[in-house]
Design an enzyme around this catalytic site. Structure first.
Site, PDB file in Angstrom:
ATOM      1  N   GLY A  29      17.420  29.932 -21.423  1.00 40.22           N
ATOM      2  CA  GLY A  29      17.131  28.569 -21.884  1.00 40.22           C
ATOM      3  C   GLY A  29      17.451  28.410 -23.359  1.00 40.22           C
ATOM      4  O   GLY A  29      17.662  29.392 -24.080  1.00 40.22           O
ATOM      5  N   SER A  30      17.441  27.159 -23.825  1.00 39.71           N
ATOM      6  CA  SER A  30      17.911  26.865 -25.181  1.00 39.71           C
ATOM      7  C   SER A  30      17.011  27.448 -26.264  1.00 39.71           C
ATOM      8  O   SER A  30      17.481  27.763 -27.357  1.00 39.71           O
ATOM      9  CB  SER A  30      18.025  25.352 -25.364  1.00 39.71           C
ATOM     10  OG  SER A  30      16.746  24.755 -25.208  1.00 39.71           O
ATOM     11  N   ASP A  83      10.560  34.761 -23.162  1.00 37.71           N
ATOM     12  CA  ASP A  83      11.181  33.770 -22.291  1.00 37.71           C
ATOM     13  C   ASP A  83      10.637  32.385 -22.596  1.00 37.71           C
ATOM     14  O   ASP A  83       9.533  32.242 -23.142  1.00 37.71           O
ATOM     15  CB  ASP A  83      10.900  34.136 -20.814  1.00 37.71           C
ATOM     16  CG  ASP A  83      11.933  33.548 -19.851  1.00 37.71           C
ATOM     17  OD1 ASP A  83      11.983  34.020 -18.697  1.00 37.71           O
ATOM     18  OD2 ASP A  83      12.671  32.632 -20.271  1.00 37.71           O
ATOM     19  N   GLY A  84      11.416  31.404 -22.268  1.00 34.40           N
ATOM     20  CA  GLY A  84      11.014  30.019 -22.488  1.00 34.40           C
ATOM     21  C   GLY A  84      10.176  29.502 -21.329  1.00 34.40           C
ATOM     22  O   GLY A  84       9.834  30.242 -20.403  1.00 34.40           O
ATOM     23  N   ASP A  86       9.073  25.496 -19.151  1.00 40.13           N
ATOM     24  CA  ASP A  86       9.153  24.029 -19.076  1.00 40.13           C
ATOM     25  C   ASP A  86       7.784  23.389 -19.267  1.00 40.13           C
ATOM     26  O   ASP A  86       7.680  22.291 -19.795  1.00 40.13           O
ATOM     27  CB  ASP A  86       9.726  23.629 -17.710  1.00 40.13           C
ATOM     28  CG  ASP A  86      11.160  24.127 -17.565  1.00 40.13           C
ATOM     29  OD1 ASP A  86      12.021  23.693 -18.349  1.00 40.13           O
ATOM     30  OD2 ASP A  86      11.391  25.010 -16.715  1.00 40.13           O
ATOM     31  N   GLY A  99      16.196  25.741 -15.998  1.00 38.96           N
ATOM     32  CA  GLY A  99      17.587  26.150 -16.173  1.00 38.96           C
ATOM     33  C   GLY A  99      18.164  26.871 -14.969  1.00 38.96           C
ATOM     34  O   GLY A  99      19.316  27.295 -14.973  1.00 38.96           O
ATOM     35  N   GLU A 105      14.393  35.725 -14.125  1.00 38.53           N
ATOM     36  CA  GLU A 105      13.406  35.644 -15.214  1.00 38.53           C
ATOM     37  C   GLU A 105      12.090  36.260 -14.772  1.00 38.53           C
ATOM     38  O   GLU A 105      11.481  37.054 -15.474  1.00 38.53           O
ATOM     39  CB  GLU A 105      13.168  34.189 -15.625  1.00 38.53           C
ATOM     40  CG  GLU A 105      14.301  33.568 -16.406  1.00 38.53           C
ATOM     41  CD  GLU A 105      14.079  32.090 -16.637  1.00 38.53           C
ATOM     42  OE1 GLU A 105      13.502  31.418 -15.758  1.00 38.53           O
ATOM     43  OE2 GLU A 105      14.496  31.598 -17.705  1.00 38.53           O
TER      44      GLU A 105
HETATM   45  O1  DER Z   1      14.645  27.678 -16.923  1.00 35.92           O
HETATM   46  C1  DER Z   1      13.789  28.284 -17.576  1.00 35.92           C
HETATM   47  O2  DER Z   1      12.829  28.894 -17.054  1.00 35.92           O
HETATM   48  C2  DER Z   1      13.866  28.190 -19.084  1.00 35.92           C
HETATM   49  O3  DER Z   1      13.166  29.244 -19.672  1.00 35.92           O
HETATM   50  C3  DER Z   1      13.221  26.865 -19.439  1.00 35.92           C
HETATM   51  O4  DER Z   1      12.013  26.819 -18.831  1.00 35.92           O
HETATM   52  C4  DER Z   1      13.090  26.668 -20.941  1.00 35.92           C
HETATM   53  O5  DER Z   1      14.228  26.030 -21.346  1.00 35.92           O
HETATM   54  P1  DER Z   1      14.376  25.443 -22.815  1.00 35.92           P
HETATM   55  O6  DER Z   1      14.038  26.603 -23.762  1.00 35.92           O
HETATM   56  O7  DER Z   1      15.825  25.059 -22.873  1.00 35.92           O
HETATM   57  O8  DER Z   1      13.426  24.303 -22.963  1.00 35.92           O
END
Ligand code: DER
Length: 224
Positions: A29-30, A83-84, A86, A99, A105
């Site tokens: 993710g970004s 990890d990112g 949502d 994503g 993940e």
């Molecule tokens: O797809 C995912 O699980 C990513 O980690 C998402 O949840 C976070 O994406 P972002 O950092 O672009 O907001």
């Protein structure tokens, strides 16, 4: 913009938890772009780490920034995963998968001794569910699973990429399921996982140890 600045600050702060010699789970993710970029700087400064990427996009960033990569054939234990997300609730339960990388993940994040979620503060919610829950499903007979999930109280939508179904790195499809408010995430996860053909859900419950949140006032580190 403001949200990207928060992602950058949070990603760089999360990378600072990584120490010399670690095997690091690299999320997707970004926001992870900034964490991986910072890890590249730390490698240039002399720390020795190896990353296990959770998506092709993450692996590409790691190569771009000079973060050495390994895989589960070489190591089966990860010291720290970043990890990112949502959505993140007060118990650090997450909805992930926006994503499309949720299966790898979750495999990476679950294999880590410590798991740090990194996000801008727009992801912090009081209850999970406003973000449509991604569910990874085997393509064969996914229509049957879609109906069964609908019976759990949502309207599953097949994720598309252009005019074709989105296909994950694991050759599956994703159903985005708008439950709106998930009062018992563990129960819903278990119900979904019991459906034949469901591979994994984007509910990451009882997994995250630390949340690193980018705010306009700076980066906040939340620990259980
Ligand atoms: O797809 C995912 O699980 C990513 O980690 C998402 O949840 C976070 O994406 P972002 O950092 O672009 O907001």
């Amino acid at each position: 913009d403001n949200q990207d600045m928060k992602k950058k600050a949070a990603g760089e702060k999360a990378a600072e938890f990584v120490k010399d010699g670690m095997v690091v789970g690299l999320g997707s993710g970004s926001t992870m772009y900034w964490a991986i970029k910072k890890l590249g700087d730390l490698v240039k400064e002399g720390i020795s780490i190896k990353g296990i990427p959770s998506s092709v996009r993450t692996a590409d960033w790691a190569k771009e920034f000079g973060v050495p990569l390994t895989d589960f054939s070489e190591v089966q234990r990860i010291d720290l995963a970043i990890d990112g997300a949502d959505e993140i609730d007060p118990a650090f339960g997450c909805i992930k998968g926006g994503g499309g990388s949720l299966l790898r993940e979750k495999i990476v994040d679950a294999a880590a001794d410590q798991f740090i979620v990194v996000a801008d503060d727009s992801k912090l919610v009081s209850v999970l569910g406003q973000f449509p829950l991604p569910v990874e499903v085997v393509p064969f007979g996914y229509e049957v699973v879609k109906e069964q999930i609908a019976g759990l109280g949502c309207e599953p939508v097949l994720r598309m990429k252009g005019d074709q179904p989105f296909i994950t790195d694991n050759q599956n499809v994703i159903l985005d399921c708008s439950f709106l408010e998930i009062k018992d995430p563990q129960k819903l996860h278990d119900q979904l996982k019991s459906l034949i053909g469901v591979v994994e859900t984007g509910l990451f419950i009882h997994m995250a140890d630390i949340v690193v949140a980018g705010r306009s006032t700076g980066v906040e580190i939340l620990k259980k």
